[in-house]
Enzyme design. Structure first.
Site, PDB file in Angstrom:
ATOM      1  N   VAL A 140       0.836  -1.200   0.000  1.00 16.07           N
ATOM      2  CA  VAL A 140       0.000   0.000   0.000  1.00 16.07           C
ATOM      3  C   VAL A 140       0.871   1.251   0.000  1.00 16.07           C
ATOM      4  O   VAL A 140       1.755   1.413   0.849  1.00 16.07           O
ATOM      5  CB  VAL A 140      -0.941   0.026   1.219  1.00 16.07           C
ATOM      6  CG1 VAL A 140      -1.818   1.286   1.190  1.00 16.07           C
ATOM      7  CG2 VAL A 140      -1.811  -1.223   1.238  1.00 16.07           C
ATOM      8  N   LYS A 141       0.631   2.115  -0.981  1.00 15.67           N
ATOM      9  CA  LYS A 141       1.385   3.371  -1.073  1.00 15.67           C
ATOM     10  C   LYS A 141       0.750   4.426  -0.173  1.00 15.67           C
ATOM     11  O   LYS A 141      -0.452   4.673  -0.229  1.00 15.67           O
ATOM     12  CB  LYS A 141       1.386   3.890  -2.506  1.00 15.67           C
ATOM     13  CG  LYS A 141       2.659   3.608  -3.287  1.00 15.67           C
ATOM     14  CD  LYS A 141       2.639   4.365  -4.596  1.00 15.67           C
ATOM     15  CE  LYS A 141       3.907   4.194  -5.374  1.00 15.67           C
ATOM     16  NZ  LYS A 141       3.860   4.952  -6.654  1.00 15.67           N
ATOM     17  N   ILE A 142       1.613   5.028   0.651  1.00 15.81           N
ATOM     18  CA  ILE A 142       1.175   6.053   1.616  1.00 15.81           C
ATOM     19  C   ILE A 142       2.038   7.299   1.413  1.00 15.81           C
ATOM     20  O   ILE A 142       3.266   7.180   1.387  1.00 15.81           O
ATOM     21  CB  ILE A 142       1.372   5.560   3.063  1.00 15.81           C
ATOM     22  CG1 ILE A 142       0.669   4.216   3.321  1.00 15.81           C
ATOM     23  CG2 ILE A 142       0.900   6.640   4.040  1.00 15.81           C
ATOM     24  CD1 ILE A 142      -0.814   4.265   3.500  1.00 15.81           C
TER      25      ILE A 142
END
Ligand code: G3P
Length: 214
Positions: free
Chosen positions: A82-84
């Protein structure tokens, strides 16, 4: 250095996967929007083509929203990361997702401090952007080099994904300064393969071969 493909275009991913040189894929909201297809279906289809990590980005700005999105996105396939974004709220989300066992790729990194903070919060990957840094006459490769030196010196296991790559030289320079991964657009991958002297050499070999076989 490992190579990831930076796109959400299924045809590009299928063609690049056939070369055997691409291990993962990174996407972002712009790349997903560009394809104009369902986010979940796109990510699941990518995961069916590529054996390695697939980065998919949240769009919430608060940590609660980021964590909620991340739990949903990461449930789509075991290879999803997951890109944050590297914000105050993003760091809170990364810390919580680490405890939940959800892998994160902290993106929009433009300073060594941001990369260090992301790593300390528990990020699996950090994505420093070369191209957007260079676009404002800052040295994107020095950014990668500084992060790589700090991570190596302090035995930080978070992996560096050199992102926002504009040219084949960006990939070469990222490899030379120790980036773990470079995520390249399909166009740059094509350019990485090509060299005019190779084309000239192949042509000359064939011409010489024909002289003795025809
Ligand atoms: O993964 C981040 C990358 O897609 C950003 O690239 O060219 O929009 O700066 P760019």
């Amino acid at each position: 250095m490992e190579l990831f493909l930076d796109t959400a275009n299924i045809d590009e991913i299928k063609e690049a996967a056939s070369l055997g040189v691409i291990y993962g894929v990174t996407t972002n909201p712009t790349l997903i929007a560009k394809e104009g297809k369902d986010f979940k279906k796109t990510i699941i289809e990518i995961a069916s083509i590529i054996e390695g990590p697939i980065s998919a980005e949240v769009v919430s700005l608060d940590s609660d929203g980021m964590v909620k999105e991340a739990q949903e996105i990461s449930s789509w396939h075991p290879n999803i990361v997951v890109k944050i974004p590297i914000t105050w709220e993003g760091l809170k989300a990364v810390k919580r997702l680490k405890k939940l066992g959800i892998k994160t790729n902290v993106t929009l990194v433009f300073s060594p401090n941001q990369a260090l903070l992301a790593a300390r919060a528990g990020a699996t990957y950090v994505s420093p952007f070369i191209g957007r840094f260079t676009d404002i006459t800052q040295d994107g490769i020095t950014l990668i080099s500084d992060i790589a030196k700090i991570f190596d010196l302090h035995h930080i296991s978070t992996k560096i994904i050199a992102a926002s790559i504009r040219t084949p030289m960006d990939a070469v320079n990222a490899a030379k300064v120790g980036s773990d991964i470079a995520t390249v657009p399909y166009r740059v991958l094509q350019q990485m393969v090509m060299h005019p002297l190779t084309d000239i050499g192949v042509k000359r070999f064939l011409e010489d071969w024909k002289k003795v076989t025809q």
